[in-house]
Design an enzyme around this catalytic site. Structure first.
Site, PDB file in Angstrom:
ATOM      1  N   SER A 100     -64.510  19.911 -64.751  1.00 40.57           N
ATOM      2  CA  SER A 100     -64.869  18.701 -63.998  1.00 40.57           C
ATOM      3  C   SER A 100     -65.527  19.123 -62.698  1.00 40.57           C
ATOM      4  O   SER A 100     -65.291  20.236 -62.197  1.00 40.57           O
ATOM      5  CB  SER A 100     -63.613  17.877 -63.686  1.00 40.57           C
ATOM      6  OG  SER A 100     -63.868  16.886 -62.705  1.00 40.57           O
TER       7      SER A 100
ATOM      8  N   TYR B 261     -55.121  16.762 -60.346  1.00 41.30           N
ATOM      9  CA  TYR B 261     -56.212  16.836 -61.321  1.00 41.30           C
ATOM     10  C   TYR B 261     -57.203  17.935 -60.948  1.00 41.30           C
ATOM     11  O   TYR B 261     -57.611  18.739 -61.787  1.00 41.30           O
ATOM     12  CB  TYR B 261     -56.922  15.481 -61.402  1.00 41.30           C
ATOM     13  CG  TYR B 261     -58.045  15.440 -62.394  1.00 41.30           C
ATOM     14  CD1 TYR B 261     -57.784  15.386 -63.759  1.00 41.30           C
ATOM     15  CD2 TYR B 261     -59.378  15.456 -61.978  1.00 41.30           C
ATOM     16  CE1 TYR B 261     -58.820  15.352 -64.685  1.00 41.30           C
ATOM     17  CE2 TYR B 261     -60.414  15.423 -62.891  1.00 41.30           C
ATOM     18  CZ  TYR B 261     -60.138  15.371 -64.241  1.00 41.30           C
ATOM     19  OH  TYR B 261     -61.168  15.334 -65.149  1.00 41.30           O
TER      20      TYR B 261
END
Length: 256
Positions: free
Chosen positions: A140, A153
């Site tokens: 990501s 995250y």
């Protein structure tokens, strides 16, 4: 070009969102796709649809956080066919700062996003060492730039990013390529569910606001991520390893 004919591909979390697009496009390009999913009903439904459309797909119920379960399924697949491609896509999200992230939150994110990726690498690589293979991890933009309220995250995707580099280095001599993708916001059912839960009545307004955080002015389509995955796992990408590919509408380089 970019065909995957007769290549056996494992896609974790391959029945929803980005993973589903990867599964569909891989099958469309000729791969035999094995979908590893926790939601077995969804996995069966999507595999059946791929098969009905002329592809070849199989489904397996797996919790990627449990190494014993992962190894059992990988061993079964490898016993029947050589494994050519592994896509580590399964992952979960979390919203929160370091203060608001509980120990339970951190453990949950770690177990799926970090340990789950490790479990699949640990189980698949021994089968690839004899003949080569391709590994693609879904990281990501949160791995390399700060995103507000994404402490756990971001931590997990940073680990995925660095695992990619380490595996590429360690297994170069075995003809195993390993790369990662780093998407920005992608319009998946998860996004719609998040907006409905977090901003009831303001879904459209917040969707537009989130879309505009990408300089290109919109969220990515899952198929766009899937198309890049097809290329990176194809023979045409045979000179690419140890790389992370931003697919972010300009978020990292142009958002200043």
């Amino acid at each position: 070009m970019f065909r995957l004919d007769n290549k056996v591909a494992i896609v974790t979390g391959g029945a929803s969102g980005i993973g589903l697009s990867i599964s569909r496009l891989f099958a469309q390009q000729g791969a035999v796709v094995h979908i590893l999913e926790l939601n077995i009903d969804q996995a069966e439904r999507e595999a059946d649809l791929i098969n009905a459309n002329g592809g070849e797909a199989y489904f397996h119920k797996v919790d990627v956080s449990k190494q014993k379960d992962v190894k059992k399924v990988i061993d079964k697949i490898a016993k029947e066919n050589a494994i050519d491609i592994l896509v580590n896509n399964a992952g979960i999200a979390h919203v929160g700062t370091v203060e608001s992230t509980t120990e339970e939150d951190l453990d949950r994110i770690y177990n799926v996003n970090v340990k789950g990726t490790y479990n699949c690498l640990h189980s698949v690589i021994p089968y690839m060492k004899g003949r080569g293979g391709v590994i693609l991890n879904v990281a990501s933009i949160a791995a390399t730039v700060g995103i507000p309220d994404r402490f756990a995250y971001s931590m997990s995707k940073g680990a995925v990013y660095t695992m990619t580099l380490q595996v590429a280095k360690d297994y170069l001599k075995y003809n195993i390529r390993c790369n990662s993708l780093s998407p920005a916001r992608v319009h998946t059912p998860f996004v719609d569910g998040f907006l409905k839960k977090t901003y009831p009545g303001k879904e459209k307004e917040m969707f537009d606001k989130l879309s505009k955080t990408q300089p290109i002015g919109r969220m990515a389509k899952p198929e766009e991520i899937g198309s890049l995955a097809v290329y990176l796992c194809s023979d045409e990408a045979g000179f690419i390893t140890g790389c992370d590919y931003l697919i972010d509408g300009g978020f990292v380089k142009l958002n200043n």
